[in-house]
Design a protein around this motif. Structure first.
Motif, short mmCIF file in Angstrom:
data_model
loop_
_atom_site.label_atom_id
_atom_site.label_comp_id
_atom_site.label_asym_id
_atom_site.label_seq_id
_atom_site.Cartn_x
_atom_site.Cartn_y
_atom_site.Cartn_z
N ILE A 19 0.83 -1.20 0.00
CA ILE A 19 0.00 0.00 0.00
C ILE A 19 0.86 1.25 0.00
CG2 ILE A 19 -1.64 1.35 1.37
CD1 ILE A 19 -3.01 -1.16 2.15
N ALA A 20 0.56 2.17 -0.92
CA ALA A 20 1.24 3.46 -0.99
C ALA A 20 0.42 4.49 -0.23
CB ALA A 20 1.41 3.88 -2.45
N LEU A 21 1.10 5.34 0.52
CA LEU A 21 0.44 6.36 1.33
C LEU A 21 0.67 7.74 0.71
CD1 LEU A 21 1.67 5.24 4.88
CD2 LEU A 21 -0.40 4.50 3.67
N GLY A 22 -0.36 8.58 0.71
CA GLY A 22 -0.17 9.95 0.23
C GLY A 22 -1.46 10.57 -0.26
N PHE A 104 -2.95 5.37 13.94
CA PHE A 104 -3.04 5.25 12.49
C PHE A 104 -2.37 3.95 12.01
CE2 PHE A 104 -1.04 5.96 8.31
CZ PHE A 104 -2.17 6.21 7.54
N VAL A 105 -1.19 3.67 12.53
CA VAL A 105 -0.48 2.47 12.08
C VAL A 105 -1.13 1.21 12.63
CG1 VAL A 105 1.73 1.25 12.05
CG2 VAL A 105 1.67 3.75 11.90
N ASN A 106 -1.36 1.20 13.93
CA ASN A 106 -1.83 -0.03 14.57
C ASN A 106 -3.26 -0.39 14.19
OD1 ASN A 106 0.60 -0.54 15.89
ND2 ASN A 106 0.03 0.65 17.68
N GLU A 107 -4.14 0.59 14.12
CA GLU A 107 -5.55 0.28 13.88
C GLU A 107 -5.89 0.19 12.40
OE1 GLU A 107 -8.54 2.31 16.02
OE2 GLU A 107 -7.45 2.29 17.93
N CYS A 120 6.10 5.22 0.95
CA CYS A 120 5.78 6.64 1.12
C CYS A 120 7.01 7.45 0.75
CB CYS A 120 5.35 6.95 2.56
SG CYS A 120 6.65 6.70 3.79
N GLY A 121 6.85 8.76 0.67
CA GLY A 121 7.97 9.64 0.42
C GLY A 121 8.79 9.84 1.68
N ALA A 122 10.00 10.33 1.51
CA ALA A 122 10.90 10.48 2.66
C ALA A 122 10.42 11.52 3.64
CB ALA A 122 12.30 10.86 2.16
N ASP A 123 9.57 12.45 3.21
CA ASP A 123 9.08 13.51 4.09
C ASP A 123 7.66 13.24 4.60
OD1 ASP A 123 7.78 13.78 1.71
OD2 ASP A 123 8.07 15.96 1.53
N PHE A 124 7.17 12.02 4.44
CA PHE A 124 5.82 11.70 4.86
C PHE A 124 5.68 11.87 6.38
CE2 PHE A 124 2.47 8.62 6.11
CZ PHE A 124 1.42 9.14 5.36
N ALA A 125 4.67 12.60 6.80
CA ALA A 125 4.39 12.80 8.23
C ALA A 125 2.90 12.58 8.45
CB ALA A 125 4.81 14.18 8.68
N PHE A 126 2.53 12.06 9.60
CA PHE A 126 1.14 11.68 9.82
C PHE A 126 0.82 11.70 11.30
CE2 PHE A 126 3.88 8.06 10.03
CZ PHE A 126 3.37 7.25 11.02
N GLY A 127 -0.48 11.56 11.60
CA GLY A 127 -0.92 11.57 12.98
C GLY A 127 -1.16 12.99 13.48
N HIS A 128 -1.80 13.08 14.65
CA HIS A 128 -2.13 14.38 15.24
C HIS A 128 -0.88 15.24 15.36
CE1 HIS A 128 -4.36 17.27 17.50
NE2 HIS A 128 -3.65 17.11 18.60
N PHE A 136 9.47 6.38 12.67
CA PHE A 136 8.43 5.77 13.52
C PHE A 136 7.63 4.75 12.73
CE2 PHE A 136 4.03 5.61 14.91
CZ PHE A 136 4.16 5.28 16.26
N LEU A 137 7.25 5.11 11.49
CA LEU A 137 6.47 4.20 10.66
C LEU A 137 7.23 2.91 10.40
CD1 LEU A 137 3.97 3.68 8.91
CD2 LEU A 137 5.10 4.94 7.05
N GLU A 138 8.50 3.02 10.06
CA GLU A 138 9.31 1.84 9.77
C GLU A 138 9.43 0.93 10.98
OE1 GLU A 138 13.45 0.80 7.47
OE2 GLU A 138 13.35 2.67 8.62
N ASN A 139 9.71 1.50 12.14
CA ASN A 139 9.89 0.69 13.36
C ASN A 139 8.60 0.01 13.77
OD1 ASN A 139 12.60 1.38 13.57
ND2 ASN A 139 12.19 3.18 14.83
N THR A 140 7.48 0.71 13.65
CA THR A 140 6.20 0.13 14.06
C THR A 140 5.78 -0.97 13.11
OG1 THR A 140 5.58 2.32 14.90
CG2 THR A 140 3.85 0.68 14.76
#
Length: 307
Positions: A19-22, A104-107, A120-128, A136-140
């Motif tokens: 899945i691609a995010l963006g 977002f990641v877990n649920e 995703c792109g290298a500058d992808f940021a997400f969450g509140h 964080f995304l990679e580790n989770t």
């Protein structure tokens, strides 16, 4: 292609997918490159996209001028043409804006989708408050047995290919350069609405299409190609602007298209207008006769450009 608009109910969505995010506004060459890299990382996985509607910028900054390169329906069509098998289009509303990065990641990615690979792109940021980053995304994901493909921006000699760069080119009047970055000509798709029929009185009847929430490119006259619902592609000339000769520019910008060698009823039909070249900027003329003469010149020039 399957579309899912509620991440809580994904019955029928492929599991263990890539899945691609963006936001994928414009579905430009950079987006195509991201999807290609994801496919290489997980060639046997179903290919999906997780995106948002409306665009988060619309939610957080509703006072901003319209900026979208394409509507949600056009985005889905473009992704489908690239071989994307399903899209999860999450409504970006107040409750979702409060999601933490972990939620977002877990649920969604792990719990609802059971992803195998994410890109995703290298500058992808997400969450509140954009608290989640790529690390964080990679580790989770790794903790749940899933992988992450971080894709550097596709670039040319002028820098990264991005939606913001394409918007700027269109606003500055360079649709040809924008087309190179998009991989196709930028277009507006919409329903033909009734106008005041002034174009018909001038000898150049036009189809009127609202820009809706789309970006307004440089105001002026363009050579265009128009796709009819039956598949025909018809050459024409179009104006985007506030018609200063008619009403001193005291109205919202509109798209008016004159189709060459065409005399059929278009009211209520959906046309796709592709912008090929800017012929001239919008200007005010000294009366309707001067405007009519200029439109004739515009039409001749557009025919020459379109071949």
């Amino acid at each position: 292609m399957k579309l899912f608009t509620d991440w809580r109910h994904l019955s029928g969505a492929p599991q263990h997918a890539a899945i691609a995010l963006g936001n994928f506004d414009g579905v430009h060459r950079g987006h195509v490159y991201l999807l290609e890299q994801l496919r290489k990382a997980c060639p046997d996985c179903p290919l999906g996209v997780l995106t948002f509607e409306p665009h988060p910028r619309v939610f957080f900054r509703p006072q901003d001028p319209n900026f979208r390169l394409m509507g949600a329906e056009e985005r889905l069509n473009a992704l489908s043409n690239l071989g994307v098998e399903f899209v999860v289009q999450i409504p970006f509303d107040e409750p979702f804006s409060q999601f933490s990065a972990e939620t977002f990641v877990n649920e969604i990615l792990i719990g609802a989708l059971e992803v195998k690979q994410v890109a995703c792109g290298a500058d992808f940021a997400f969450g509140h408050r954009r608290q989640g980053d790529v690390a964080f995304l990679e580790n989770t994901l790794k903790a749940h047995g899933a992988g992450l493909t971080v894709v550097s921006p596709l670039s040319d000699s002028n820098g990264p290919i991005s939606s913001s760069r394409i918007r700027r080119l269109l606003q500055e009047g360079y649709p040809e350069q924008a087309a190179v970055l998009l991989g196709r000509h930028w277009s507006v798709r919409g329903i033909v609405e009734k106008g005041n029929q002034l174009g018909r009185l001038l000898g150049f009847p036009t189809a009127n299409i609202a820009l809706r929430s789309l970006l307004e490119p440089a105001r002026g006259v363009y050579a265009v190609r128009v796709r009819h619902p039956d598949g025909r592609v018809i050459k024409g000339v179009a104006n985007i602007g506030r018609r200063p000769t008619i009403n001193d520019g005291n109205e919202e910008s509109r798209l008016e298209v004159h189709l060459f060698d065409f005399d059929e009823d278009l009211y209520g039909k959906i046309l796709e207008v592709s912008f090929i070249a800017l012929l001239r900027e919008e200007k005010r003329f000294n009366g309707l006769d001067a405007l009519k003469a200029q439109i004739a010149k515009d039409a001749t020039q557009a025919r020459e450009i379109l071949g």
